[in-house]
Motif scaffolding. Sequence first.
Motif, short mmCIF file in Angstrom:
data_model
loop_
_atom_site.label_atom_id
_atom_site.label_comp_id
_atom_site.label_asym_id
_atom_site.label_seq_id
_atom_site.Cartn_x
_atom_site.Cartn_y
_atom_site.Cartn_z
N UNK B 2 0.00 -4.60 -12.53
CA UNK B 2 0.16 -3.19 -12.73
C UNK B 2 0.43 -2.58 -11.56
N UNK B 3 -0.25 -3.16 -10.36
CA UNK B 3 0.02 -2.60 -9.19
C UNK B 3 1.30 -2.78 -8.37
N UNK B 7 4.10 0.02 -7.92
CA UNK B 7 4.76 0.17 -6.32
C UNK B 7 6.15 0.24 -6.43
N UNK B 205 0.17 0.48 7.06
CA UNK B 205 -1.59 0.10 7.28
C UNK B 205 -2.22 0.47 6.45
N UNK B 206 -2.00 1.42 5.81
CA UNK B 206 -2.67 2.01 4.31
C UNK B 206 -2.40 0.85 3.41
N UNK B 207 -1.18 0.39 3.21
CA UNK B 207 -1.14 -0.42 2.04
C UNK B 207 -1.89 -1.86 2.43
N UNK B 208 -1.72 -2.27 3.67
CA UNK B 208 -2.24 -3.36 4.12
C UNK B 208 -3.92 -3.50 3.84
N UNK B 209 -4.52 -2.37 4.18
CA UNK B 209 -5.88 -2.14 3.92
C UNK B 209 -6.38 -2.26 2.58
N UNK B 210 -5.33 -1.75 1.47
CA UNK B 210 -5.31 -1.76 0.20
C UNK B 210 -5.63 -3.02 -0.52
N UNK B 211 -5.98 -3.13 -1.90
CA UNK B 211 -6.24 -4.69 -2.40
C UNK B 211 -4.57 -5.21 -2.58
N UNK B 212 -3.43 -4.58 -2.30
CA UNK B 212 -2.27 -5.13 -2.52
C UNK B 212 -1.96 -6.44 -1.61
N UNK B 213 -1.68 -7.30 -2.20
CA UNK B 213 -1.48 -8.70 -1.11
C UNK B 213 -0.13 -8.29 -0.43
N UNK B 367 -0.38 -9.38 10.66
CA UNK B 367 -1.72 -8.75 10.42
C UNK B 367 -2.86 -8.93 11.38
#
Lengths: 252, 368
Positions: B2-3, B7, B205-213, B367
Amino acid sequence: MKQSLPTDIVLSAENLTKKFGSFTAVDSISFEVRKGEIFGFLGANGAGKTTAMRMLTGLSNASSGKGTVAGYDINTQSEQIKKTIGYMSQKFALYDDLKVWENIRLFAGIYGVPAKEIAPRTDRLLRQLDFEKERNTLVKSLPLGWKQKLAFSVAIFHEPSIVFLDEPTGGVDPAARRTFWEMIYQAADRGITVFVTTHYMDEAEYCNRVSIMVDGKIEALDTPGNLKKQFNAQSMDEVFHQLARKSTRKAD
Amino acid sequence: MKQFLVFIRKEYYHISRDTWTMVILLLLPIVMLVLFGFMMSTEVKNTKFAIYDPSRDVATQGITNKLAMSTYFSFSGYLDSPDQIEKVFRSGDIGLVVVFGERMYESMMHTGDAQLQLVADGSDPNTASTLTMYATSMIVQYQQELTGDLKIPYRITPEVKFLYNPTLKGSYNFVPGVMGMILMLICAMMTSVSIAREKELGTMEVLLVSPMRPVQIILSKVVPYFFISVINLATILLVSVFVLGMPINGSLCLLIFLSLLFIFVSLALGLLISSAVDKQMVALLVSALVLILPVMMLSGMMFPIENMPAVLRWLSELIPAKWYMIAIKKIMIQGLGFSSVIKEVAVLSAMALLLITASIKRFKYRLE
């Protein structure tokens, strides 16, 4: 602090260290943050704030030491941590070419907020912010202070147990900063722990507790009131300067 | 999952709201194809030629007529003396000068030592050699006609036939080249710029902190651009076939399969570029510089690879566009089947795998 129940602790660090080659960016820091607390994480540029924060948010691995966020181990469970935290960077990183509601839906989707809940929660949020008219506005045409409020709301939309704010008020006028801190208080009242880095020492006064990093170490950690007593200072600004003077590291 | 869809929708918003980029992405292939189509043509048409003819007899007249009647040449005039040859070349509008010897017909028929000189402008060697080749073949033809009934037994006249491209159409060579270049350029540039933009704006940066791999972030960048590339592929093929008269002799399915594979390689290359740069402008420059130049120079589109020094020949093996061009030429022009492009498919697949692995690895590494 010792008496509080262990479940009350949302974030802990124990001798957390990060080395880049021979350079120790973060030097064995230990501290705990309790639920619903507003924790100020202060330090000059290059003191190691950002590196420490990157380790706690799972962006970077610790060289040694332990840490937990929301009960998960930062060394082994960074994927679980990412789901339970919120993050707002100093650039208010929303997408400029997306509408207000599209930004909300995007991040809600990324953080796995159930699809059914997104619409009613978006409505509620926009009402609270008095943003209903701007629902279909592109974010790039909002004033900076509004963007920042929206970015914070998006960061806590999925009800994280802790939200990390990386210099959230940079470049914003004092009035907007005030309303922003009111939002932070509201979030803390709802039980969301706030971990905030800032340059503004007047903001440090708003925090429940403050840690000050100098050259990779935590040199002071207490309530703003106690710190002022301890350093015999009138303001947090003075406290900070007394500590920062000790620094031998050049800001990068 | 779903993510992932959420996206992809976001990427769709980005692309659809950026009207100018959209226009460029969709029109650039057509413009480039048409521009190259008419500029890069190596065909010779109506080149003006001049004659220095001291004999003025049946033979020289015949040859002159033959040249003038052809579609390749048009007769511009007689020169009075050999000194004028250089002068007419300097004036610029003459492509070829034919200098006859004295008493052409007589020496042709009796002594057999007739002399004729073709002078072409060597500052453009490709055109010059094409021109002299055409002229020579017409002169030989004339000679044959003239002596045809005499049946001289020992003369061998080779009849040259250009297989697959009997009329030597330039488009047969450059269309595959331009296809390779456009797809490579657009796919790689689009992905690298879009990722660099996220880095520049701080949203990465925000995406990398998010649960998205990281893999999800990368792949959801690729998907929308893959669709645009498919649209581009369709327009390129339509323009090639209907405007530039390019044939598709082989299987269309195979052609599409190969193109999709090549698009994938290009997208992966774009990802790799974007993992190395943080600014949109740099991403743009790097893709333009690293991609356009080698693709033009080393893919065989402009210069034949066989004539290059060993080092460059070896280098050209690394250019994905080269393999793509070889394969689609086989399919479109020669009409060959899958078995004859296995090597190219294998090479491109290996490149795709290598590039995508490298960019995901690099992306993770950054990262730290």
